[in-house]
Design a protein around this motif. Structure first.
Motif: not given
Length: 304
Positions: A182-183, A212-213, A269-271, A295-297
């Motif tokens: 997400s994000n 980022s995600f 976690l942010n990556a 595909i995730m987003g």
């Protein structure tokens, strides 16, 4: 006087002779009559014996005909003993033919025929008993097979249910252990003379794109190193960055711009990853995020 005396004895003598003659005649006649009677009786007895033997022959033939009909009925049941029964029926038919062509069969012959008839009857009786036994065994076997089929059907139904539950559980666990992202963000960065990086929207000032995600937390997901693929496309649908092809072994492949590696431990976690490129042009850039081939987003960024 002498003549009178002679006549006196002559008459009684003639009477005696007559009596003896009559007795002898009666005796001879009686003897001949007895002899005739004996001959007649002998002929009568002989005819009686012949008639009895003839009647016995016919009775045996009737019994054999009835026996053959009984064999026919049993053979029609088409059992495992049908071949043997057909051979024995042939024996009955052969015996009938022998008796039919037999002329004036003797008492010994009649006795032989009667014994053969008795043997064929006994053989049929034993075969009928054996057939009944086989039928009973087959019936019991069929009942047992039906019971086993019911048990197997129930077992198969239970197995199918268990398999269905297992597949559903595996699917549930797979879904439950799946990571979600997400994000999704993509920003353009420019560099100051001091080396500091600032966000920009100008294409000519952009030196890199920061992608980022967030990897969402999942307590049942596999922990450890996880790799995600980022694909950045320009206005001409060209893949920027590494532009490498990776195959996943199931006829799936992906061309990606760069890889983002993370150490997932069940918590969020942010990556992020960075795409360095010279000479970004004005326009919109599309960013896709992949977990292997899935595909995730996606997101996009427009540079002026």
């Amino acid at each position: 006087m002498k003549k009178q005396h002679k006549n006196k004895w002559l008459k009684p003598l003639l009477a005696v002779i007559f009596v003896f003659g009559l007795g002898a005649a009666v005796l001879v006649f009686s003897s001949e009559s007895d002899k005739i009677k004996e001959e007649v009786k002998a002929e009568s007895d002989k005819a009686l014996v012949f008639n009895n033997e003839r009647t016995e022959q016919e009775n045996i033939l009737d019994s054999l005909s009835t026996l053959k009909a009984a064999y026919d009925l049993v053979i029609q049941e088409n059992t495992a003993l049908s071949k043997e029964l057909e051979l024995e029926r042939k024996n009955v038919e052969n015996l009938m033919e022998i008796i039919k062509v037999s002329q004036n069969p003797s008492a010994d012959q009649i006795r032989i025929y009667r014994n053969q008839l008795s043997g064929l009857k006994s053989s049929l009786d034993s075969k009928v008993v054996e057939i009944k036994k086989l039928k009973s065994q087959n019936k019991n076997l069929l009942t047992e097979i039906e019971i086993q089929n019911v048990v197997m059907y129930k077992q198969k139904a239970e197995n199918d249910t268990l398999i269905s539950k297992q597949v559903k559980l595996e699917s549930t666990l797979k879904d439950a252990s799946k990571l979600y992202l997400s994000n999704f963000k993509a920003i353009a960065l420019r560099e100051k003379n001091s080396g500091a990086e600032l966000e920009t929207t100008k294409a000519k000032s952009t030196k890199k794109l920061k992608i980022s995600f967030t990897v969402n937390g999942n307590a049942v997901a596999k922990t450890g190193k996880r790799v995600f693929y980022v694909q950045v496309l320009d206005q001409k649908n060209t893949v920027l960055g590494d532009n490498k092809l990776i195959e996943f072994g199931n006829d799936k492949a992906l061309v990606y711009s760069f890889i983002v590696s993370t150490d997932f431990q069940g918590k969020s976690l942010n990556a992020y990853g960075v795409l360095n490129a010279d000479g970004f042009k004005k326009g919109t850039y599309f960013v896709n995020y992949f977990d292997k081939q899935e595909i995730m987003g996606s997101t996009s960024i427009t540079l002026e």
